[in-house]
Design a protein around this motif. Structure first.
Motif, short mmCIF file in Angstrom:
data_model
loop_
_atom_site.label_atom_id
_atom_site.label_comp_id
_atom_site.label_asym_id
_atom_site.label_seq_id
_atom_site.Cartn_x
_atom_site.Cartn_y
_atom_site.Cartn_z
N TRP A 144 26.39 43.48 35.76
CA TRP A 144 25.80 43.77 37.15
C TRP A 144 24.48 43.09 37.23
O TRP A 144 23.88 42.69 38.38
N ASN A 173 34.01 39.53 35.34
CA ASN A 173 33.57 39.95 36.46
C ASN A 173 33.34 38.83 37.77
O ASN A 173 32.86 38.03 37.64
N ALA A 210 32.13 38.95 40.50
CA ALA A 210 30.73 39.04 41.27
C ALA A 210 29.92 38.03 40.37
O ALA A 210 29.11 37.00 40.92
N GLU A 267 41.25 41.86 48.13
CA GLU A 267 39.70 41.84 48.64
C GLU A 267 38.86 40.53 47.93
O GLU A 267 38.30 40.02 48.69
N TRP A 311 39.81 37.26 49.49
CA TRP A 311 39.31 37.26 50.70
C TRP A 311 37.89 36.64 50.63
O TRP A 311 37.52 35.74 51.46
N VAL A 312 37.03 37.17 50.04
CA VAL A 312 35.76 36.91 49.94
C VAL A 312 35.48 35.52 49.29
O VAL A 312 34.86 34.70 49.84
N GLY A 329 28.11 33.62 48.85
CA GLY A 329 28.39 34.84 48.19
C GLY A 329 27.58 35.79 48.59
O GLY A 329 27.84 37.10 48.24
N SER A 330 26.89 35.69 49.82
CA SER A 330 26.13 36.90 50.20
C SER A 330 26.77 37.40 51.37
O SER A 330 27.86 36.82 51.84
N LEU A 331 26.31 38.54 51.85
CA LEU A 331 26.71 39.45 52.83
C LEU A 331 26.73 38.76 54.03
O LEU A 331 27.73 38.26 54.79
N LEU A 368 29.12 35.59 54.52
CA LEU A 368 30.35 36.34 54.86
C LEU A 368 30.62 36.73 56.50
O LEU A 368 31.10 36.52 57.19
N PRO A 406 37.80 43.56 54.57
CA PRO A 406 37.31 44.39 53.66
C PRO A 406 35.59 44.53 53.66
O PRO A 406 35.17 45.35 53.30
N VAL A 407 35.23 43.59 54.80
CA VAL A 407 33.78 43.88 55.17
C VAL A 407 33.78 44.17 56.60
O VAL A 407 34.13 43.18 57.34
N VAL A 417 23.81 42.55 50.04
CA VAL A 417 24.33 42.53 48.64
C VAL A 417 25.59 41.69 48.19
O VAL A 417 25.99 41.52 49.40
N PRO A 418 25.57 40.96 47.45
CA PRO A 418 26.82 40.16 47.40
C PRO A 418 27.89 41.05 47.40
O PRO A 418 28.22 42.01 47.01
N PRO A 419 28.76 40.83 48.39
CA PRO A 419 30.05 41.66 48.84
C PRO A 419 31.15 41.55 47.40
O PRO A 419 31.41 42.92 47.26
N LEU A 420 31.05 40.57 46.63
CA LEU A 420 31.99 40.77 45.56
C LEU A 420 31.40 41.82 44.57
O LEU A 420 31.97 42.28 43.83
N PHE A 421 30.06 41.77 44.65
CA PHE A 421 29.45 42.85 43.74
C PHE A 421 29.98 44.27 44.01
O PHE A 421 30.29 45.04 43.24
N ILE A 429 32.79 44.82 45.85
CA ILE A 429 33.93 45.01 45.75
C ILE A 429 34.42 44.97 44.21
O ILE A 429 35.50 46.01 43.79
N GLU A 430 34.22 44.31 43.43
CA GLU A 430 34.22 44.40 41.93
C GLU A 430 34.01 45.80 41.24
O GLU A 430 34.72 46.50 40.50
N PHE A 431 33.11 46.39 42.04
CA PHE A 431 32.27 47.86 41.38
C PHE A 431 33.57 48.76 41.80
O PHE A 431 33.83 49.57 40.83
#
Lengths: 1051, 418
Positions: free
Chosen positions: A234, A314, A316, A350, A353-354, A622-624, A627, B47-48, B74-78, B80-82
């Motif tokens: 993380w 991972n 992410a 999910e 999707w991202v 990769g950021s919100l 997206l 998902p978002v 925050v990175p969405p995959l972060f 989701i993965e969590f």
């Protein structure tokens, strides 16, 4: 797993304990009195002396909290137990406290002293958890206490406590942002922490509190890069994202010059080395193109150290690295991320999707990257619709001339899908392919026209809309399709489609002059039965026809307008009235009538079909925000590359002069002296093992007794001795060539012998030994004399006389003969600075000797000097981190190095003919240092001896693409033969080739790894101008070499 | 980072909530319900979701929505993965990640969530560390607990968090030392109408069950490591060793874990072990259609193909199906329109066949597309890529462990278009 059988048991157990009294019982929450009563019961349990009862009560309370029920009235009863001895009760009390402290601030203060005690506990875990709970209690009054606790914890012995401190920072900041300055101090301190445990957490705190303070990162940049791989996953994500931003502010764009090139060669270049080979070659190529640009080693460090993380489990982390490469890497290197991203497509939907959204954005900019994985984006009927649509988007972005036929075949299957939203999206996608790729436009159009007979309204409507857009782009060529569509009006019932067709015919009635009035005739017949939108379009069509072809359609138009006049729908009646006024000239109709044609038949711009993902890459991938395609709260803008790189020295940890070449001259002198004096002493015993002829032969500029840095080489020497013999041959040859010059035949046979290292020449080496030993001596004398005549070359002379040489320069024309052999290029590079190495300093240079254990390796002479007070033991290389194909032959471990001592060793590196750095760790008994050796391009080759004819023959084979020419102007001081030869041989490890013309210089070499020939020609023209030509199949090396040599000549 | 978490079941009940910062009201979930309604299908809930004050990031696992509330970038995959890691942990603790399991262990769940995140940032996500902090429920412990009234909370302080190898507990002891590796390969394929392969690739994983005492240092080597094209590793694997020698060298976590997952390079042709012959047709202007599917083994390297199940999502217009099968049994769900044909083993002598009549809704137009067939199968003792484990060496401990490797090939996303 043993958990599963246990579970059922536990289920019974726990429900017997807690469940019946609340929770599932539907009546429980609703009736306040019973609720209240039960809380009484819990209070009693909490007040009891038995831990088991307390625990039971706490469990129930926690369960209530978890279900979202209010348990705040129990606060006083619970908080009393904060000092409970039982660790389990205590933990649950903490959980409760953190949840409700905000609501009951005064009471919460009762618990603070317990935590303050905890902060002083000898056990690090208790200290950490006390800090964790204390900082989680959101009560503004305790801000000073928290601040104090954090400061103290930040310098705790235990890294775990320091980690907790880092976690506490954003908590305090959100409670009271006035503390920012003090918190930044703590962050600065924690950033300097060297443990992996802390790194992730403190960067997270940095991002939340002071992301703008990029200056705090400078000193820690290299450390963070090096720690990265060992940080927990993380933390890796947070660090990588932060470093991406950092790099954007500190380094220059690696692609700045590429953008100047035209599109096409760029693409071809890119496409050719798609996957694995890209590591070395393209990088080198891009290095060449930007003249002044050389990638900052720190920039390279970041790219290198993040790459392995693409293999993280991972998603992410993988995504974070992918975006880092996308935003920071040279174009040619970005390709590596495709494989990893495609792998993520196997993950949860999910994640898919991202990832697909990001791939969609990337594929617009870097299409070549994902092309090999085209099939991974094929759609399965079981994919969720939102995934299907994204995959479709990617497929459309990837479509080009070569793969369009396969893609269209896929699309054909999709069109028949049961999922109608997906079919509609497919039709849109076909439309986009058709607009982007002219070749298939007709095929697509025909396909779409066929779809017009589809039963599904959505499909037809979508196709008509897309056809309409396509036709608008070039209507004249498609009157056939318009005709075809006109015929369809008989069959198609979907109103939307009918309307679209009518609009088309009206718009392009000039292309179908015969059919249009006929369609209008048919439509006027069925006018009353049509849907409203169709009626409106009929009126539209009538009006347009009236304006263009009033002869045939005047009456029809009148008829339609009359029908419309009495329509039920007022929109239609309105429209009819309006149009009649506009187009039919009467006395009353005003000025507008004249412009009716312009109004109706104005050129309408064709709609542009483009991806919704276009230009999304201005958000960090990769950021919100990316997206959502909108700035999210707290999004840190990804800065543009700076035009000028900020001072890189800010990242130097201790010594500012770390960056190379600032004071190299001085340092060289300083360093080399101890080097030789030392090696002399050490060399004694080993030397004797070798044949006495060795030194003299090897080093043209040296005499038998002179010390030279070959001691550590001795181990190999026995094996490699034949090579030395050959060098001797070289010298021997030196005498002959002047007469032989021009006679290609005899020389070339000799040359073969030397290049292939055949042992045939060995036989006469013995007899030559004497000769060669005496010869260099005399040569040296002349050299020194010759050089002394030149002012301002004192330093060089010094080097010449003191340094070992191996510049195999056979066949020199008389004029150059005496100069070349003594020429020195031993530039020393720093591997480890004295400060960075904690007293151990390491330098290296390319000694230009063949590396006997492996002829494909470049020999690197490494010199250690121990400036510490104590002995350094077990110096060795470990964990080389190499680009694929690269190899390292490590030197033998140095057992110990006394204080003040120096030692030198030779290691071999196979650079695979690329200028990629070789990275490895230098280990001592106590420490390890990350170091890297990056070869100048000139060191990647070994000299080759050849005749003029040979040279010309080879050169004629290497023309076209393999030939790189540059014009340059020679400076005054650079006019003489001597200087030119010297400078060229300094820049590259080449040997001179004899040449008839005196305004031409030729040099030849072979790359060390692949043995490709490199031929250099320098032609002097009038007025100080010159042409520099390099012929080599290794174009990358060629271009880089041209740069290096012209730079060397321009200095 | 992550602000709050809501667990929502399929009927829309919020049955658990956890806040790591200030409390966020449950009403924020209304936005989620709205999106869920719009999507019609659980799979299609985005998902978002962006709401005026928060962002909702959700995953769907085992009929539970894990909806997290985010306030800042925050990175969405972060996230989701969590969330998936949370679900995995529940699975690990309770044997299943279901609503009942969570409800029955609500205190443990709450404690786990408390430990996994601190202020919204992941703190301890390794299952080995978590198990030191919070003991998973076992039969013995729940009996003892009910008598003594103690809980599952770890009595000792967890030291794993401090270690350099956070994935492994400090003191591990077994009487039988065993290390098992399952090489599981899945074939992803799309076969087109005519039986030719549109797309095929092999995805593999190596799942391990390691029960070794002390601190064993293992290295696992393959006969043909070059086959592995793209590999992702458990953090315990030494990356450099793999890069230089293609050997998996690691100190393993205790218990079950996924060692690596890999993809076999796409250049290699994938052997498709089954073939399908199918005739599915719907007559124009009639309310019936024909359905005839035969499945047979192909290139199975002498191994039997077993566990074969064919699933077909029939068009909406299909009312029911009258079929006869020569082997296995079939069911047709008239609500979801899903036909499932459970075949079992395929013997090459007598190929299983399923044929009969499809009844359509009268008056409904003929379906345009034939449904595609999703096929599942299993082949024991075979890794279809040819990957072979060469040897397993153990360093650092004296005892001799029992070692075992099992190969299995399965169908992944295996689809036949008709």
């Amino acid at each position: 797993m043993s958990a599963s059988p246990a579970y059922s048991e536990e289920k019974g157990g726990s429900s017997s304990l807690g469940e019946p009294e609340y929770g599932h019982d539907p009546a429980s929450g609703g009736i306040f009195s019973s609720d209240y009563k039960r809380h009484d019961d819990l209070k009693e349990m909490l007040d009891s002396n038995k831990d088991s009862l307390k625990l039971e009560a706490m469990k129930r309370i926690v369960a209530m909290i978890a279900r979202g029920k209010n348990a705040s009235d129990l606060f006083p009863a619970v908080v009393k137990n904060v000092a409970c001895k039982n660790i389990e009760v205590k933990k649950l009390v903490y959980v409760y406290l953190v949840r409700y402290a905000e609501e009951q601030q005064d009471l919460a203060l009762l618990s603070i002293s317990t935590f303050q005690r905890g902060l002083k506990d000898p056990n690090q875990l208790i200290r950490a958890s006390a800090l964790r709970v204390l900082s989680s209690i959101r009560v503004p009054i305790i801000v000073p206490i928290m601040m104090l606790a954090i400061k103290e914890a930040a310098s705790d012995m235990s890294p775990y406590v320091r980690k907790t401190a880092a976690h506490a920072i954003p908590k305090l900041y959100s409670l009271d942002s006035d503390q920012k300055d003090q918190l930044i101090e703590v962050i600065e301190k924690l950033l300097a922490d060297k443990t992996t445990l802390v790194a992730g957490s403190v960067v997270m705190a940095f991002e939340e509190v002071c992301p703008e303070r990029i200056d705090l990162i400078h000193k820690n940049y290299r450390k963070l890069c090096n720690l990265l791989i060992d940080v927990e996953e993380w933390g890796q994500v947070v660090i990588i994202n932060m470093l991406t931003r950092y790099a954007r502010t500190q380094f220059l764009s690696p692609n700045q010059n590429e953008s100047l090139l035209e599109e096409n060669p760029e693409k071809a270049f890119y496409g050719s080395d798609e996957e694995d080979s890209k590591d070395d070659k393209p990088d080198a190529a891009s290095l060449v193109k930007r003249k002044p640009y050389v990638m900052d080693p720190d920039h390279r460090l970041l790219l290198r150290n993040t790459k392995p993380l693409l293999q993280s489990r991972n998603a992410a982390v993988v995504m974070a690295v992918a975006q880092l490469y996308f935003h920071l890497a040279p174009k040619a290197e970005v390709g590596v991320i495709a494989k990893a991203l495609v792998r993520l497509l196997r993950s949860h939907s999910e994640v898919q999707w991202v990832v697909l959204q990001n791939v969609a954005t990337m594929s617009i900019k870097r299409r070549g990257m994902f092309e090999p994985y085209l099939k991974s984006f094929y759609i399965r009927s079981t994919d969720p619709t939102q995934i299907k649509i994204l995959k479709l988007e990617v497929l459309t972005n990837l479509a080009n001339e070569t793969n369009i036929s396969t893609i269209l075949r896929e699309f054909q299957t999709y069109i028949r899908s049961m999922d109608k939203d997906f079919v509609a999206a497919t039709i849109q996608a076909i439309g986009r392919c058709a607009t982007n790729i002219g070749k298939v436009r007709d095929t697509c159009l025909n396909g779409l026209v066929q779809l017009l007979s589809n039963r599904d309204e959505l499909v037809v409507a979508e196709s008509v809309v897309v056809i309409k857009k396509l036709l608008q782009m070039q209507p004249s060529q498609h009157s056939e399709i318009i005709k075809h569509m006109a015929k369809l009006t008989d069959n198609i019932q979907v109103p939307m489609a009918r309307a679209s067709i009518l609009w088309l015919i009206g718009e392009y009635c000039e292309h179908v002059p015969k059919i249009a009035p006929d369609v209008l005739r048919k439509m006027s017949k069925s006018f009353t039965g049509e849907e409203d939108i169709v009626k409106l379009q009929v009126i539209n069509l009538a009006a347009k026809l009236y304006l263009t072809n009033s002869k045939q359609s005047k009456l029809l138009t009148q008829y339609v307008l009359n029908l419309a006049k009495y329509d039920q729908n007022y929109d239609i009646r309105d429209r009819a009235r309006f149009i009649r006024q506009l187009i039919v000239p009467t006395e009353k109709s005003g000025a507008l009538n004249k412009y009716a044609k312009k109004l109706f038949l104005a050129q309408k711009p064709a709609p542009i079909l483009e991806s919704s993902f276009k230009d999304r890459d201005h958000f960090q991938l990769g950021s919100l925000s990316h997206l959502l395609n909108a700035k999210a709260v707290g999004y840190q803008e990804l800065p543009d590359w700076p035009d000028e790189a900020p001072d890189p020295s800010v990242r130097n940890v201790e010594v500012p002069e770390w960056t190379k070449c600032t004071s190299r001259e001085k340092r060289k002198e300083k360093v080399e002296k101890p080097f030789y004096s030392d090696s002399e002493g050490e060399s004694g015993p080993t030397e004797s093992a070798d044949s006495g002829a060795g030194p003299g032969r090897l080093c043209a500029g040296q005499q038998g007794g002179t010390a030279q840095p070959w001691q550590s080489f001795h181990g190999w020497r026995a094996a490699g001795s034949c090579e030395e013999e050959e060098q001797e041959q070289v010298k021997k040859g030196k005498k002959k060539p002047p007469q032989d010059e021009g006679k290609g035949g005899s020389e070339s046979s000799w040359e073969e012998g030397s290049v292939s290292e055949s042992s045939s020449s060995e036989s006469d080496s013995g007899s030559e030994a004497e000769e060669s030993q005496s010869e260099p001596e005399s040569k040296r004398r002349t050299t020194v004399r010759g050089r002394a005549g030149q002012p301002g070359r004192g330093l060089l002379d010094q080097l010449i006389t003191s340094q070992p040489q191996h510049v195999p320069t056979a066949f020199l024309p008389p004029s150059a003969q005496m100069l070349s052999p003594v020429f020195s290029t031993m530039k020393t590079y720093e591997l480890l600075h004295r400060m960075a190495g904690e007293g151990l300093s390491v330098e290296y240079y390319f000694n230009r000797q063949p590396f006997p254990p492996d002829p494909h390796m470049v020999a690197v002479q490494i010199q250690f000097s121990n400036n510490t007070e104590s002995e350094v033991k077990n110096l060795r290389v470990s964990e080389p981190k190499l680009v694929s194909g690269m190899r390292i032959q490590e030197f033998q471990e140095i057992e110990s190095l006394a204080p003040g001592d120096t030692a030198s060793v030779i290691m071999g590196i196979d650079f695979c003919d690329s200028t990629q750095a070789a990275n490895f760790q230098l280990c001592t008994h106590s420490r390890q240092f990350y170091v890297s050796i990056q070869p100048p391009v000139g060191e990647l080759m070994a000299p080759v001896f050849m005749s003029e004819n040979e040279f010309k023959k080879e050169q004629s084979k290497l023309t076209g693409m393999s030939e790189i020419t540059e014009k340059l102007t020679l400076l005054d001081k650079c006019q003489s033969d001597h200087t030119i030869v010297q400078r060229v041989t300094a820049a590259a490890n080449v040997s001179r080739v004899p040449c008839g013309a005196d305004n031409e210089y030729r040099f030849a070499a072979k790359t060390v790894t692949s043995g490709s020939l490199i031929l250099i020609t320098l032609e002097q023209k009038e007025a100080a101008r010159a042409h520099l030509t390099v012929n080599s199949e290794k174009m990358v090396i060629g271009t880089m070499l041209v740069q290096d040599i012209s730079q060397a000549l321009a200095q | 980072m992550i602000h709050s978490l809501f667990l929502i079941n399929c009927s829309g009940d919020i049955f658990l909530e956890k806040h790591w910062k200030s409390v966020v009201s449950q009403s924020v979930c209304d936005y989620f319900f709205e999106a869920q309604e719009k999507a019609a299908d659980v799979e299609n809930v985005p998902p978002v979701i962006s709401t005026p004050h928060h962002y909702l990031i959700s995953i769907y696992r085992e009929k539970i929505f894990f909806v997290s509330v985010i306030q800042t970038e925050v990175p969405p995959l972060f996230v989701i993965e969590f969330l998936h890691r949370v679900a995995d942990t529940f699975q690990d603790y309770f044997g299943e990640c279901s609503e009942t399991a969570i409800k029955d262990n609500v205190v443990i769940v709450y404690e786990l969530l408390e430990e996994m995140l601190d202020n919204g940032f992941p703190l301890a996500t390794e299952s080995n560390i978590l198990k030191e902090l919070i003991k998973p429920p076992t039969i013995l412990r729940s009996v003892v607990n009910s008598i003594t009234g103690s809980s599952n909370m770890g009595e000792t302080l967890p030291t794993g968090q401090l270690s350099n190898i956070p994935w492994r507990k400090a003191v591990v002891k077994y009487t039988n030392n065993e290390a098992y590796f399952d090489v599981i390969e899945e074939i992803d394929a799309i076969i087109d109408k005519s039986g030719s392969t549109v797309f095929a690739e092999i995805q593999g994983v190596i799942d391990s069950c390691i029960k070794l005492s002390g601190m064993p240092d293992l290295s696992l080597s393959f006969m043909n490591p070059r086959l592995l094209d793209d590999v992702s590793f458990h953090p315990c694997i030494r990356f450099k060793r793999w890069e230089s020698e293609r050997v998996l060298s690691f100190i393993p976590p205790d218990g079950n874990f996924r060692l690596i997952s890999y993809r076999v390079s796409s250049q290699n042709l994938v052997a498709i072990p089954v073939y399908v012959k199918h005739i599915i047709s719907f007559k124009e202007n009639s309310s019936s259609g024909r359905f005839d599917v035969t499945i047979g083994p192909k290139q199975n390297m002498g191994k039997t193909v077993e566990g074969v199940i064919v699933t077909v999502h029939m068009p909406k217009a299909v009312l029911n199906m009258n079929l006869t099968s020569t082997q296995g049994s079939y069911t047709f769900d008239p609500v979801l329109k899903v036909l499932t044909w459970d075949i079992g083993k395929i013997s090459p002598q007598k190929l299983p066949n399923l044929k009969g009549i499809v009844n359509l809704q009268s008056g409904a137009p003929k379906p345009e597309e034939n449904p595609s067939l999703n096929i599942q199968f299993k082949i024991q003792q075979l890794a279809i890529s040819g990957l072979k484990v060469n040897r397993l060496d153990m360093f650092g401990e004296k005892y001799k462990p029992f070692k075992g490797v099992k190969y299995i090939t399965k169908a992944g996303k295996f689809q036949v278009r008709t």
